[in-house]
Scaffold this motif. Structure first.
Motif, PDB file in Angstrom:
ATOM      1  N   ILE A 139       0.744   8.314   5.103  1.00  0.00           N
ATOM      2  CA  ILE A 139       1.178   8.310   6.675  1.00  0.00           C
ATOM      3  C   ILE A 139       2.745   8.993   6.795  1.00  0.00           C
ATOM      4  N   ARG A 184      -0.771   4.474   0.753  1.00  0.00           N
ATOM      5  CA  ARG A 184      -1.283   4.944   2.283  1.00  0.00           C
ATOM      6  C   ARG A 184       0.217   5.122   2.714  1.00  0.00           C
ATOM      7  N   ARG A 185       1.191   4.632   2.649  1.00  0.00           N
ATOM      8  CA  ARG A 185       2.722   4.752   3.133  1.00  0.00           C
ATOM      9  C   ARG A 185       3.049   6.181   2.948  1.00  0.00           C
ATOM     10  N   ASN A 243       0.964  -1.263  -0.088  1.00  0.00           N
ATOM     11  CA  ASN A 243      -0.102   0.189  -0.055  1.00  0.00           C
ATOM     12  C   ASN A 243       0.828   1.176   0.045  1.00  0.00           C
TER      13      ASN A 243
END
Length: 250
Positions: A18, A14-15, A11
């Protein structure tokens, strides 16, 4: 741990999100820590000023109170006054001994040491006066009381002198702290504005970097849905899921 590594490797979008959130949070945290640390330093400096004044005031009150108790006992020979004398003289003697053992070579430290020695001398004369009074040796107790009174005057004079010295030092310290307050306020304002500007630019840039390929894909998909098959291939410079979607789309 392997599951977490696998989760982030699969992902990537998403990484990135974040990671961007962590970076902006850390920048804000550093700014807040700097502000907090400066405020704590200023509070510590102000506490030192007030604690010195409080210590000298309490010391002067203790010596004056004990001398009043001594005079009351010598004039009335009352047992309650004697109990109060022994109680407060013991506390004051411990304070005087602690002061006389100071190793501070500054002017205020040396003066405090002298006051501590004077307190011990005063208590020795006062104890002798009390013993002579209890033994009904009038001439002796008057002599020792006179010595104690003279030492008491020296103590109060030196405490007042030290208070004035502390006042001058505190005034200089307060002036310096006031200057630091203005400087720190300016630095904090610059840091806050810098964090806001940096985070705004950083978030906008990252948002465009993530959403621009998606917008390009959606436009191309919209053209194909209208029957236009002559569109150019969508170019996406990304190795995450959006890049995979673009390759598959092309």
């Amino acid at each position: 741990m392997k599951k977490i590594i696998g989760f982030f490797s699969k992902n990537r979008i998403r990484r990135k999100l974040i990671l961007y959130s962590i970076v902006t949070t850390m920048i804000m945290g550093v700014g807040l820590f700097f502000t907090y640390n400066n405020a704590r330093m200023l509070a510590t400096g102000m506490d030192a000023i007030f604690s010195n004044n409080k210590y000298l005031s309490e010391l002067n009150n203790s010596v004056t109170n004990l001398h009043s108790i001594l005079e009351n006992f010598l004039s009335t020979n009352h047992s309650d006054s004697l109990k109060d004398y022994y109680k407060f003289s013991g506390e004051l003697r411990m304070t005087g001994e602690a002061m006389s053992q100071r190793r501070d070579l500054a002017e205020s430290g040396l003066l405090l040491k002298d006051i501590g020695n004077m307190i011990i001398t005063y208590l020795d004369s006062a104890d002798a006066a009390v013993s002579a009074k209890r033994g009904r040796d009038i001439e002796s107790y008057i002599s020792h009381y006179t010595d104690a009174s003279e030492t008491f005057e020296y103590i109060t004079t030196n405490i007042n002198k030290l208070t004035l010295n502390q006042f001058d030092e505190n005034t200089r310290g307060y002036t310096m702290i006031s200057g630091r307050v203005n400087l720190i306020q300016a630095l904090n304002l610059i840091i806050i504005i810098g964090i806001i500007v940096f985070n705004t630019i950083f978030i906008i840039r990252m948002t465009f970097k993530i959403t621009e390929p998606i917008i390009s894909l959606s436009k191309a998909a919209n053209q194909i849905s209208k029957g236009n098959l002559e569109i150019k291939q969508v170019t996406v410079h990304s190795d995450d899921e959006i890049g995979i979607m673009a390759d598959a789309f092309n």
